[in-house]
Design a protein around this motif. Structure first.
Motif, PDB file in Angstrom:
ATOM      1  N   LYS A 267       0.960  -1.267  -0.143  1.00 23.90           N
ATOM      2  CA  LYS A 267      -0.082  -0.047  -0.027  1.00 23.90           C
ATOM      3  C   LYS A 267       0.853   1.308  -0.016  1.00 23.90           C
ATOM      4  CE  LYS A 267      -0.331   0.753   4.851  1.00 23.90           C
ATOM      5  NZ  LYS A 267      -1.402   1.013   6.272  1.00 23.90           N
ATOM      6  N   ARG A 274      -5.412  -1.112   0.772  1.00 22.08           N
ATOM      7  CA  ARG A 274      -4.512  -2.093   0.664  1.00 22.08           C
ATOM      8  C   ARG A 274      -4.537  -2.857  -0.532  1.00 22.08           C
ATOM      9  NH1 ARG A 274      -3.291  -5.057   6.397  1.00 22.08           N
ATOM     10  NH2 ARG A 274      -2.786  -3.096   7.743  1.00 22.08           N
ATOM     11  N   HIS A 275      -3.439  -3.364  -1.401  1.00 25.67           N
ATOM     12  CA  HIS A 275      -3.607  -4.146  -2.489  1.00 25.67           C
ATOM     13  C   HIS A 275      -3.043  -5.427  -2.134  1.00 25.67           C
ATOM     14  CE1 HIS A 275      -4.985  -0.631  -4.635  1.00 25.67           C
ATOM     15  NE2 HIS A 275      -3.875  -0.026  -4.009  1.00 25.67           N
ATOM     16  N   CYS A 276      -3.339  -6.311  -2.781  1.00 28.65           N
ATOM     17  CA  CYS A 276      -2.854  -7.636  -2.143  1.00 28.65           C
ATOM     18  C   CYS A 276      -3.516  -7.985  -0.821  1.00 28.65           C
ATOM     19  CB  CYS A 276      -1.232  -7.975  -2.590  1.00 28.65           C
ATOM     20  SG  CYS A 276      -0.558  -9.367  -1.874  1.00 28.65           S
ATOM     21  N   LYS A 277      -4.477  -7.523  -0.456  1.00 26.45           N
ATOM     22  CA  LYS A 277      -4.930  -7.404   0.809  1.00 26.45           C
ATOM     23  C   LYS A 277      -5.290  -8.630   1.451  1.00 26.45           C
ATOM     24  CE  LYS A 277      -9.493  -5.970  -0.071  1.00 26.45           C
ATOM     25  NZ  LYS A 277     -10.360  -4.977   0.003  1.00 26.45           N
ATOM     26  N   GLU A 297      -3.242  -3.571 -10.120  1.00 29.05           N
ATOM     27  CA  GLU A 297      -2.634  -3.329  -8.557  1.00 29.05           C
ATOM     28  C   GLU A 297      -1.619  -2.197  -8.714  1.00 29.05           C
ATOM     29  OE1 GLU A 297      -1.599  -6.370  -6.310  1.00 29.05           O
ATOM     30  OE2 GLU A 297      -3.541  -7.278  -6.459  1.00 29.05           O
ATOM     31  N   HIS A 300      -3.393   1.327  -9.352  1.00 27.36           N
ATOM     32  CA  HIS A 300      -4.028   1.743  -8.211  1.00 27.36           C
ATOM     33  C   HIS A 300      -3.161   2.444  -7.142  1.00 27.36           C
ATOM     34  CE1 HIS A 300      -7.989   0.719  -9.436  1.00 27.36           C
ATOM     35  NE2 HIS A 300      -8.017  -0.627  -9.283  1.00 27.36           N
ATOM     36  N   LEU A 301      -1.861   1.555  -6.927  1.00 21.05           N
ATOM     37  CA  LEU A 301      -0.832   2.168  -6.418  1.00 21.05           C
ATOM     38  C   LEU A 301      -0.163   3.399  -6.890  1.00 21.05           C
ATOM     39  CD1 LEU A 301       0.988  -1.185  -5.342  1.00 21.05           C
ATOM     40  CD2 LEU A 301       0.331   0.379  -3.851  1.00 21.05           C
TER      41      LEU A 301
END
Length: 393
Positions: A267, A274-277, A297, A300-301
């Motif tokens: 993140k 969070r990504h890959c949450k 991902e 978005h990051l």
């Protein structure tokens, strides 16, 4: 700014926590490049990664045919692939001949150019191995082909003695390259992943060190430096607690091929979600300069960072003047957060500043490269199949 190439050619033997370990100095080529990158650089880098991790390459661009030897086939050349000039290297001896090698935890083989690789010698200026000057050299006559993040190579399998400083491996399986499709700032690659990944069917160098009882512990570590006068060090046979803060946080290897592990999340600090949450597969790869992930991902990051998409380079860029104000990247691993500052994750090329996050179409996991490791010390425990991570000094 001129490119700074820092070359430290020696290996130190030190006592750490009462144990003898081998601290192998690394050299670093600065990422602060004085030239504007070629517009096709992104595609070449992506294609190299796609080949390395088993994906079909995208269309080829700006390629020319170069004959390796008259009447003996051709190689496809995609110029300007140097992994953004952020790789770390060291000098290793093969048959008492020195070579500048990249230490790659994303591959398992050891290779150098042979005297037959005209492209390596004439176009790239690489050193090449002289078989006749080594009494310990043995050829098997078996062909091999390997693809890396920096290109692909083909040649013949052989064996010889390999020295990492004063650590001398007897009869190490090696690849002698006759054909290469790209130039790099290193002569060859020394793989530090597991044998299952070996394309020459050879025992990897570190496994040989363990088998021949050359190291105190079946552990090696990387301490990569940013913006300093040297590139840091690779430690063979243990870890050095003076090079990191606090205890190491351990995460298990989930597949003993690459150094694969479960990442909890990634993140941008203080922004977005969070990504890959729910947790995702990740690979710790010293042979990849950037952090590479799934398309959405990364999108978005980069949006959370405030980066904008550069359609010419197919990468995300930021205003170079804004770097000190950019947010920190946060990686969740084994229940702990690890950080990467913007001064580390932004790659500067003249007046262009790229975010060190790259997407790869079809990729369903993350490749954690040198951008992360320049902020975090990583211990690779071969026997226990785990990695220990801590903020680097």
């Amino acid at each position: 700014m001129n490119i700074r190439v820092i070359i430290l050619l020696f290996c130190l033997i030190v006592l750490v926590d009462g144990k003898k370990i081998h601290r192998f100095r690394l050299q670093r080529r600065s990422h602060r490049h004085h030239k504007i990158p070629h517009p096709h650089l992104h595609l070449q880098f992506r294609n190299a990664l796609r080949r390395k991790y088993g994906y079909t390459p995208l269309r080829t661009v700006n390629a020319v045919n170069v004959t390796s030897e008259p009447g003996k086939g051709a190689v496809l050349v995609e110029p300007l692939i140097n992994s953004y000039d952020t790789n770390f290297f060291g000098v290793v001896s093969l048959g008492d001949q020195p070579f500048t090698m990249q230490f790659d935890t994303g591959s398992s083989d050891f290779w150098v150019p042979s005297s037959h690789c005209r492209f390596c010698i004439k176009q790239c200026g690489n050193k090449f191995f002289r078989e006749s000057k080594s009494k310990s050299f043995r050829s098997s006559g078996t062909p091999f082909s390997i693809t890396y993040g920096s290109g692909s190579v083909k040649g013949m399998v052989a064996s010889d003695n390999v020295s990492f400083g004063d650590l001398k491996i007897q009869n190490q399986g090696i690849g002698l390259v006759n054909i290469s499709d790209s130039c790099s700032v290193f002569d060859g690659i020394a793989g530090f992943a597991f044998q299952q990944l070996s394309m020459t069917k050879s025992v990897p160098p570190f496994q040989q060190m363990i088998d021949q009882q050359l190291v105190e512990q079946p552990i090696f570590s990387f301490h990569l430096k940013s913006g300093s006068s040297d590139g840091g060090s690779m430690i063979l046979g243990g870890s050095n607690s003076s090079l990191y803060y606090g205890p190491l946080t351990y995460t298990n290897v989930t597949e003993a091929k690459y150094w694969t592990f479960k990442m909890d999340f990634i993140k941008v600090h203080g922004k977005g979600s969070r990504h890959c949450k729910s947790g995702c597969k990740a690979i710790m790869d010293t042979g990849t300069s950037l952090n590479v992930g799934p398309v959405l991902e990364v999108l978005h990051l980069c949006n959370d960072i405030g980066a904008v998409y550069n359609d010419t380079y197919k990468l995300y860029t930021v205003d170079c003047a804004s770097i000190p104000q950019l947010p920190i990247l946060v990686f969740g691993i084994a229940g702990k957060e690890f950080y990467v500052k913007p001064q580390t994750y932004v790659i500067m090329y003249a007046n262009l500043c790229f975010v060190g996050l790259m997407d790869l179409l079809g990729l369903d996991h993350w490749i954690i490269g040198d951008v992360f490791m320049r902020e975090n010390y990583v211990e690779f425990d071969w026997a226990r199949r785990r990695m220990g991570i801590a903020p680097a000094v």
